[in-house]
Scaffold this motif. Structure first.
Motif, PDB file in Angstrom:
ATOM      1  N   ARG A   1     -33.282   4.144 -25.174  1.00  0.00           N
ATOM      2  CA  ARG A   1     -31.883   4.217 -24.739  1.00  0.00           C
ATOM      3  C   ARG A   1     -31.232   5.542 -25.114  1.00  0.00           C
ATOM      4  O   ARG A   1     -30.271   5.970 -24.484  1.00  0.00           O
ATOM      5  N   GLU A   2     -31.741   6.205 -26.139  1.00  0.00           N
ATOM      6  CA  GLU A   2     -31.126   7.445 -26.619  1.00  0.00           C
ATOM      7  C   GLU A   2     -31.727   8.683 -25.955  1.00  0.00           C
ATOM      8  O   GLU A   2     -31.029   9.463 -25.339  1.00  0.00           O
ATOM      9  N   CYS A   3     -33.023   8.875 -26.109  1.00  0.00           N
ATOM     10  CA  CYS A   3     -33.634  10.125 -25.639  1.00  0.00           C
ATOM     11  C   CYS A   3     -34.335   9.987 -24.293  1.00  0.00           C
ATOM     12  O   CYS A   3     -34.699  10.987 -23.689  1.00  0.00           O
ATOM     13  N   GLY A   4     -34.541   8.745 -23.832  1.00  0.00           N
ATOM     14  CA  GLY A   4     -35.175   8.526 -22.543  1.00  0.00           C
ATOM     15  C   GLY A   4     -36.691   8.597 -22.578  1.00  0.00           C
ATOM     16  O   GLY A   4     -37.338   8.516 -21.537  1.00  0.00           O
ATOM     17  N   ALA A   5     -37.263   8.761 -23.773  1.00  0.00           N
ATOM     18  CA  ALA A   5     -38.720   8.847 -23.891  1.00  0.00           C
ATOM     19  C   ALA A   5     -39.360   7.524 -23.479  1.00  0.00           C
ATOM     20  O   ALA A   5     -38.848   6.452 -23.771  1.00  0.00           O
ATOM     21  N   VAL A   6     -40.481   7.636 -22.826  1.00  0.00           N
ATOM     22  CA  VAL A   6     -41.234   6.454 -22.440  1.00  0.00           C
ATOM     23  C   VAL A   6     -42.204   6.152 -23.578  1.00  0.00           C
ATOM     24  O   VAL A   6     -42.867   7.045 -24.095  1.00  0.00           O
ATOM     25  N   TYR A   7     -42.255   4.904 -23.990  1.00  0.00           N
ATOM     26  CA  TYR A   7     -43.151   4.518 -25.074  1.00  0.00           C
ATOM     27  C   TYR A   7     -43.814   3.195 -24.726  1.00  0.00           C
ATOM     28  O   TYR A   7     -43.380   2.483 -23.831  1.00  0.00           O
ATOM     29  N   THR A   8     -44.847   2.884 -25.432  1.00  0.00           N
ATOM     30  CA  THR A   8     -45.539   1.614 -25.219  1.00  0.00           C
ATOM     31  C   THR A   8     -44.707   0.515 -25.830  1.00  0.00           C
ATOM     32  O   THR A   8     -44.440   0.512 -27.027  1.00  0.00           O
ATOM     33  N   VAL A   9     -44.264  -0.399 -25.009  1.00  0.00           N
ATOM     34  CA  VAL A   9     -43.401  -1.477 -25.481  1.00  0.00           C
ATOM     35  C   VAL A   9     -44.251  -2.589 -26.063  1.00  0.00           C
ATOM     36  O   VAL A   9     -45.071  -3.181 -25.373  1.00  0.00           O
ATOM     37  N   THR A  10     -44.068  -2.844 -27.354  1.00  0.00           N
ATOM     38  CA  THR A  10     -44.777  -3.954 -27.992  1.00  0.00           C
ATOM     39  C   THR A  10     -43.858  -5.165 -28.114  1.00  0.00           C
ATOM     40  O   THR A  10     -44.322  -6.263 -28.330  1.00  0.00           O
ATOM     41  N   ASP A  11     -42.567  -4.926 -27.970  1.00  0.00           N
ATOM     42  CA  ASP A  11     -41.570  -5.989 -28.095  1.00  0.00           C
ATOM     43  C   ASP A  11     -40.591  -5.818 -26.936  1.00  0.00           C
ATOM     44  O   ASP A  11     -40.044  -4.737 -26.740  1.00  0.00           O
ATOM     45  N   LEU A  12     -40.362  -6.854 -26.150  1.00  0.00           N
ATOM     46  CA  LEU A  12     -39.470  -6.745 -24.998  1.00  0.00           C
ATOM     47  C   LEU A  12     -38.056  -6.339 -25.386  1.00  0.00           C
ATOM     48  O   LEU A  12     -37.332  -5.770 -24.599  1.00  0.00           O
ATOM     49  N   ALA A  13     -37.651  -6.639 -26.624  1.00  0.00           N
ATOM     50  CA  ALA A  13     -36.294  -6.310 -27.051  1.00  0.00           C
ATOM     51  C   ALA A  13     -36.202  -4.910 -27.645  1.00  0.00           C
ATOM     52  O   ALA A  13     -35.124  -4.474 -28.019  1.00  0.00           O
TER      53      ALA A  13
END
Length: 91
Positions: free
Chosen positions: A3-15
Motif C-alpha cells: 500500500r505504501e511503495c507499490g512493490a509487488v511481493y509474494t503474499v503469504t497472508d491475504l490480509a
C-alpha cells in the motif's frame, strides 16, 4: 502489492498490506497526520457552519489523492472482518 511503495511481493497472508515494517509505519504516520487535518476541517465546518466548509473538506481529500498519485501510491479500500477481527483485502 504494498500500500505504501507499490512493490509487488509474494503474499503469504491475504490480509498482508505492506512489504516491510518501514512501509507500514510510513503509511500509518501519514494516515494519522491526514486524519488530524481532516478532523480539524470537519469540526470547523460543523461547529462554525461556514458557507463552503464542505468544499474545504473535499478539497483537502483531493489534495491527499493528488499527493498519493504524485508519489505513485494507489488508494485501495480496506474491509474489516468482524469474525476474524482483522482487516482483509477485497479479492
Amino acid at each position: 502489492m504494498c500500500r505504501e511503495c507499490g512493490a509487488v511481493y509474494t503474499v503469504t497472508d491475504l490480509a498482508q498490506e505492506f512489504c516491510s515494517p518501514f512501509c507500514r509505519v510510513a503509511w500509518n504516520n501519514r494516515a494519522r497526520l491526514r486524519g488530524a487535518k481532516l478532523y480539524e476541517a470537519v469540526m470547523t465546518w460543523r461547529v462554525l457552519r461556514q458557507p463552503g466548509g464542505f468544499a474545504a473538506v473535499t478539497a483537502l481529500v483531493s489534495d491527499f489523492l493528488d499527493e498519493d498519485r504524485a508519489a505513485g501510491r494507489r488508494w485501495r479500500p480496506r474491509t474489516f472482518n468482524p469474525k476474524t477481527g482483522r482487516r482483509e483485502r477485497r479479492k
